[in-house]
Motif scaffolding. Structure first.
Motif, mmCIF file in Angstrom:
data_model
loop_
_atom_site.group_PDB
_atom_site.id
_atom_site.type_symbol
_atom_site.label_atom_id
_atom_site.label_comp_id
_atom_site.label_asym_id
_atom_site.label_seq_id
_atom_site.Cartn_x
_atom_site.Cartn_y
_atom_site.Cartn_z
ATOM 1 N N LYS A 93 4.654 2.283 1.460
ATOM 2 C CA LYS A 93 5.609 1.408 1.376
ATOM 3 C C LYS A 93 6.239 1.546 2.891
ATOM 4 N N ASN A 94 5.730 1.049 3.907
ATOM 5 C CA ASN A 94 6.471 1.185 5.340
ATOM 6 C C ASN A 94 6.541 -0.176 6.244
ATOM 7 N N GLN A 95 7.380 -0.017 7.297
ATOM 8 C CA GLN A 95 7.690 -1.031 8.060
ATOM 9 C C GLN A 95 6.573 -2.057 8.390
ATOM 10 N N ILE A 96 5.434 -1.436 8.819
ATOM 11 C CA ILE A 96 4.181 -2.004 9.243
ATOM 12 C C ILE A 96 3.599 -2.852 8.289
ATOM 13 N N SER A 97 3.454 -2.382 6.878
ATOM 14 C CA SER A 97 2.824 -3.028 5.824
ATOM 15 C C SER A 97 3.646 -4.026 5.399
ATOM 16 N N TYR A 98 5.038 -3.959 5.328
ATOM 17 C CA TYR A 98 5.630 -5.021 4.889
ATOM 18 C C TYR A 98 5.773 -6.134 5.883
ATOM 19 N N GLU A 109 1.009 7.611 23.744
ATOM 20 C CA GLU A 109 0.313 6.500 23.214
ATOM 21 C C GLU A 109 0.720 6.233 21.863
ATOM 22 N N TYR A 110 0.822 4.849 21.727
ATOM 23 C CA TYR A 110 1.282 4.125 20.386
ATOM 24 C C TYR A 110 -0.119 3.908 19.609
ATOM 25 N N LYS A 111 -0.419 4.087 18.341
ATOM 26 C CA LYS A 111 -1.300 3.443 17.941
ATOM 27 C C LYS A 111 -1.095 3.365 16.328
ATOM 28 N N ILE A 112 -1.349 2.215 15.998
ATOM 29 C CA ILE A 112 -1.233 1.638 14.602
ATOM 30 C C ILE A 112 -2.731 1.230 14.227
ATOM 31 N N PHE A 122 -10.314 -6.710 1.121
ATOM 32 C CA PHE A 122 -10.240 -7.830 0.456
ATOM 33 C C PHE A 122 -11.325 -8.058 -0.550
ATOM 34 N N SER A 123 -10.877 -8.409 -1.749
ATOM 35 C CA SER A 123 -11.909 -8.615 -2.718
ATOM 36 C C SER A 123 -11.891 -9.972 -3.446
ATOM 37 N N ASP A 124 -12.811 -10.475 -3.646
ATOM 38 C CA ASP A 124 -12.747 -11.849 -4.426
ATOM 39 C C ASP A 124 -13.567 -11.467 -5.705
ATOM 40 N N LEU A 125 -13.993 -12.592 -6.275
ATOM 41 C CA LEU A 125 -14.790 -12.365 -7.667
ATOM 42 C C LEU A 125 -16.094 -11.607 -7.472
ATOM 43 N N ASP A 126 -16.717 -11.879 -6.276
ATOM 44 C CA ASP A 126 -18.123 -11.299 -6.171
ATOM 45 C C ASP A 126 -18.198 -10.219 -5.176
ATOM 46 N N ASN A 127 -17.428 -10.056 -4.198
ATOM 47 C CA ASN A 127 -17.633 -9.079 -3.116
ATOM 48 C C ASN A 127 -16.336 -8.385 -3.019
ATOM 49 N N LYS A 128 -16.336 -7.191 -2.288
ATOM 50 C CA LYS A 128 -15.261 -6.511 -1.775
ATOM 51 C C LYS A 128 -15.259 -6.146 -0.192
ATOM 52 N N TYR A 129 -14.686 -6.431 0.624
ATOM 53 C CA TYR A 129 -14.625 -6.280 2.089
ATOM 54 C C TYR A 129 -13.488 -5.411 2.516
ATOM 55 N N GLU A 130 -14.125 -4.356 3.185
ATOM 56 C CA GLU A 130 -13.158 -3.210 3.571
ATOM 57 C C GLU A 130 -13.112 -3.407 5.148
ATOM 58 N N LYS A 131 -12.042 -3.365 5.756
ATOM 59 C CA LYS A 131 -11.847 -3.604 7.288
ATOM 60 C C LYS A 131 -10.655 -2.514 7.766
ATOM 61 N N THR A 132 -10.782 -1.889 9.079
ATOM 62 C CA THR A 132 -9.862 -1.252 9.482
ATOM 63 C C THR A 132 -9.595 -1.947 10.750
ATOM 64 N N PHE A 133 -8.312 -2.536 11.066
ATOM 65 C CA PHE A 133 -7.787 -2.922 12.209
ATOM 66 C C PHE A 133 -6.862 -1.956 12.991
ATOM 67 N N GLU A 134 -7.255 -1.620 14.029
ATOM 68 C CA GLU A 134 -6.382 -0.640 15.065
ATOM 69 C C GLU A 134 -6.292 -1.240 16.492
ATOM 70 N N GLU A 135 -4.821 -0.962 16.784
ATOM 71 C CA GLU A 135 -4.266 -1.211 18.265
ATOM 72 C C GLU A 135 -3.765 -0.058 18.708
ATOM 73 N N THR A 136 -3.692 0.156 20.134
ATOM 74 C CA THR A 136 -3.185 1.266 20.787
ATOM 75 C C THR A 136 -2.524 0.688 21.961
ATOM 76 N N LYS A 196 -2.959 -0.540 3.439
ATOM 77 C CA LYS A 196 -2.516 0.601 3.937
ATOM 78 C C LYS A 196 -2.445 0.779 5.427
ATOM 79 N N SER A 197 -1.115 1.262 6.003
ATOM 80 C CA SER A 197 -1.125 1.268 7.583
ATOM 81 C C SER A 197 -0.436 2.750 7.723
ATOM 82 N N ASN A 198 -0.754 2.802 8.925
ATOM 83 C CA ASN A 198 0.201 4.142 9.571
ATOM 84 C C ASN A 198 0.175 4.130 11.054
ATOM 85 N N LYS A 199 1.296 4.829 11.517
ATOM 86 C CA LYS A 199 1.369 4.531 13.071
ATOM 87 C C LYS A 199 1.286 6.167 13.556
#
Length: 153
Positions: A41-46, A90-93, A99-113, A70-73
């Motif tokens: 429960k942090n500002q980025i996730s909200y 350096e500021y990094k998020i 993402f999960s649907d009926l058949d598959n589960k996709y995991e992805k990490t997004f990063e920006e600095t 799930k996010s962190n800075k």
């Protein structure tokens, strides 16, 4: 005068056939989000959750996803001056999404600095860091939208 009209017509033909397409106009969303779960429960996730609310419970879409966020800075010192004070930062998020649907589960990490100079006025530094955070979140939300559009193909 006739030459100017011909040049004008040629320029119009080239402009119309250059292949410009707006990013979101052509793409219709074929997905819906059933639920968004926040792991922390942090500002980025909200902020990311609020940007994805427009996709929640849209009816008659072939793809539906349950989303987990799930996010962190991280703010780290990249260089110091002779006295040992932070000179550049350096500021990094980082956002881990599932993402999960009926058949598959996709995991992805997004990063920006983003790298920036330290400021002596801490109030102005904090406001600047808030602006940086908002800009990085906007970039990550854009990347999330692009990823979701690629999943539907």
């Amino acid at each position: 005068m006739k030459i100017y009209n011909q040049i004008f017509i040629i320029i119009l033909i080239f402009i119309n056939s250059c292949g410009y397409n707006p990013i979101y106009l052509e793409k219709k969303n074929y997905f819906s989000i059933t639920s968004i779960e926040l792991k922390d429960k942090n500002q980025i996730s909200y902020k990311i959750k609020n940007s994805l609310k427009k996709y929640i419970n849209i009816e008659n879409k072939p793809k539906t996803y349950a989303v987990s966020i799930k996010s962190n800075k991280q703010i780290r010192t990249t260089s110091k001056d002779k006295k040992g004070n932070a000179k550049t930062l350096e500021y990094k998020i980082s956002v881990q999404m599932v993402f999960s649907d009926l058949d598959n589960k996709y995991e992805k990490t997004f990063e920006e600095t983003f790298g920036y100079q330290n400021r002596s006025n801490k109030f102005n530094l904090k406001r600047y860091e808030n602006d940086i955070q908002n800009n990085l979140i906007e970039k990550i939300v854009f990347d999330i939208n692009q990823f979701l559009y690629q999943l539907e193909k």
